[in-house]
Design a protein around this motif. Structure first.
Motif, mmCIF file in Angstrom:
data_model
loop_
_atom_site.group_PDB
_atom_site.id
_atom_site.type_symbol
_atom_site.label_atom_id
_atom_site.label_comp_id
_atom_site.label_asym_id
_atom_site.label_seq_id
_atom_site.Cartn_x
_atom_site.Cartn_y
_atom_site.Cartn_z
ATOM 1 N N PRO A 196 -19.755 39.368 79.719
ATOM 2 C CA PRO A 196 -18.846 39.137 78.667
ATOM 3 C C PRO A 196 -18.049 37.953 79.026
ATOM 4 C CG PRO A 196 -18.028 40.928 79.993
ATOM 5 C CD PRO A 196 -19.463 40.593 80.361
ATOM 6 N N SER A 198 -26.794 44.893 69.425
ATOM 7 C CA SER A 198 -25.774 45.111 68.299
ATOM 8 C C SER A 198 -25.870 46.598 67.840
ATOM 9 C CB SER A 198 -26.151 43.984 67.009
ATOM 10 O OG SER A 198 -26.167 42.802 67.765
ATOM 11 N N ILE A 225 -13.214 34.936 74.350
ATOM 12 C CA ILE A 225 -13.334 34.653 72.812
ATOM 13 C C ILE A 225 -12.296 33.521 72.457
ATOM 14 C CG2 ILE A 225 -13.417 35.437 70.519
ATOM 15 C CD1 ILE A 225 -14.252 38.075 71.466
ATOM 16 N N GLN A 267 -22.197 39.125 67.193
ATOM 17 C CA GLN A 267 -23.117 39.729 68.036
ATOM 18 C C GLN A 267 -22.818 41.330 67.699
ATOM 19 O OE1 GLN A 267 -20.238 38.272 71.377
ATOM 20 N NE2 GLN A 267 -22.277 38.610 72.360
ATOM 21 N N ALA A 268 -21.866 41.919 66.843
ATOM 22 C CA ALA A 268 -21.859 43.325 66.445
ATOM 23 C C ALA A 268 -22.665 43.444 65.264
ATOM 24 C CB ALA A 268 -20.406 43.592 66.021
ATOM 25 N N LEU A 281 -19.074 41.187 74.352
ATOM 26 C CA LEU A 281 -18.013 40.424 73.341
ATOM 27 C C LEU A 281 -17.883 38.896 74.107
ATOM 28 C CD1 LEU A 281 -15.411 43.109 72.699
ATOM 29 C CD2 LEU A 281 -17.194 42.353 71.437
ATOM 30 N N LEU A 320 -12.360 37.513 63.862
ATOM 31 C CA LEU A 320 -13.138 38.832 64.239
ATOM 32 C C LEU A 320 -12.133 39.912 64.179
ATOM 33 C CD1 LEU A 320 -15.107 37.872 67.575
ATOM 34 C CD2 LEU A 320 -16.095 38.547 65.415
ATOM 35 N N ARG A 380 -11.574 34.701 67.748
ATOM 36 C CA ARG A 380 -10.790 35.947 67.702
ATOM 37 C C ARG A 380 -10.028 36.458 66.703
ATOM 38 N NH1 ARG A 380 -9.861 38.594 72.177
ATOM 39 N NH2 ARG A 380 -9.940 36.989 73.629
#
Length: 114
Positions: A100, A80, A103, A40-41, A87, A111, A108
């Motif tokens: 959201p 992004s 996670i 996602q980022a 998130l 990430l 997690r």
């Protein structure tokens, strides 16, 4: 993407392909959702996952998912770039684009690893 994140992202995509090849289509979808969370980022990987989700929907004749992926394909990269991707969101049409989500612990850890 850090090398660790890239490795895990690529692994989830490979797992999705392998699951699809053996006819485990729901497993393939689950791996795509996991890849989505990891991507996602990062604009290009995020867009790649939505492309894979779109192809999954086409293969399975899932019109709801196919139509749901269209706006996601348009919004993934800008979301992004602007840090607006929610998130934990799994990326499917069954969840809101901006919702959201929790996670999973294993993701997690990936990430947050440096």
């Amino acid at each position: 993407m850090t090398p660790t994140l890239r490795t895990h992202f690529d692994l989830e995509l490979r797992r999705a392909e392998q699951a699809h090849a053996r006819g485990a289509h729901q497993d393939a979808w689950r791996f795509l959702e996991r890849a989505h969370i990891l991507s996602q980022a990062h604009a290009w990987p995020h867009l790649r996952v939505h492309g894979a989700m779109f192809r999954w929907a086409v293969r399975h004749g899932d019109w709801g998912e196919l139509l749901g992926q269209l706006p996601r394909l348009l919004l993934a990269a800008p979301g992004s770039w602007l840090g607006r991707a929610p998130l934990g969101n799994t990326g499917g049409a069954n969840v809101g684009i901006f919702t959201p989500m929790d996670i999973p612990e294993d993701l997690r850890a990936i990430l947050t690893a440096r």
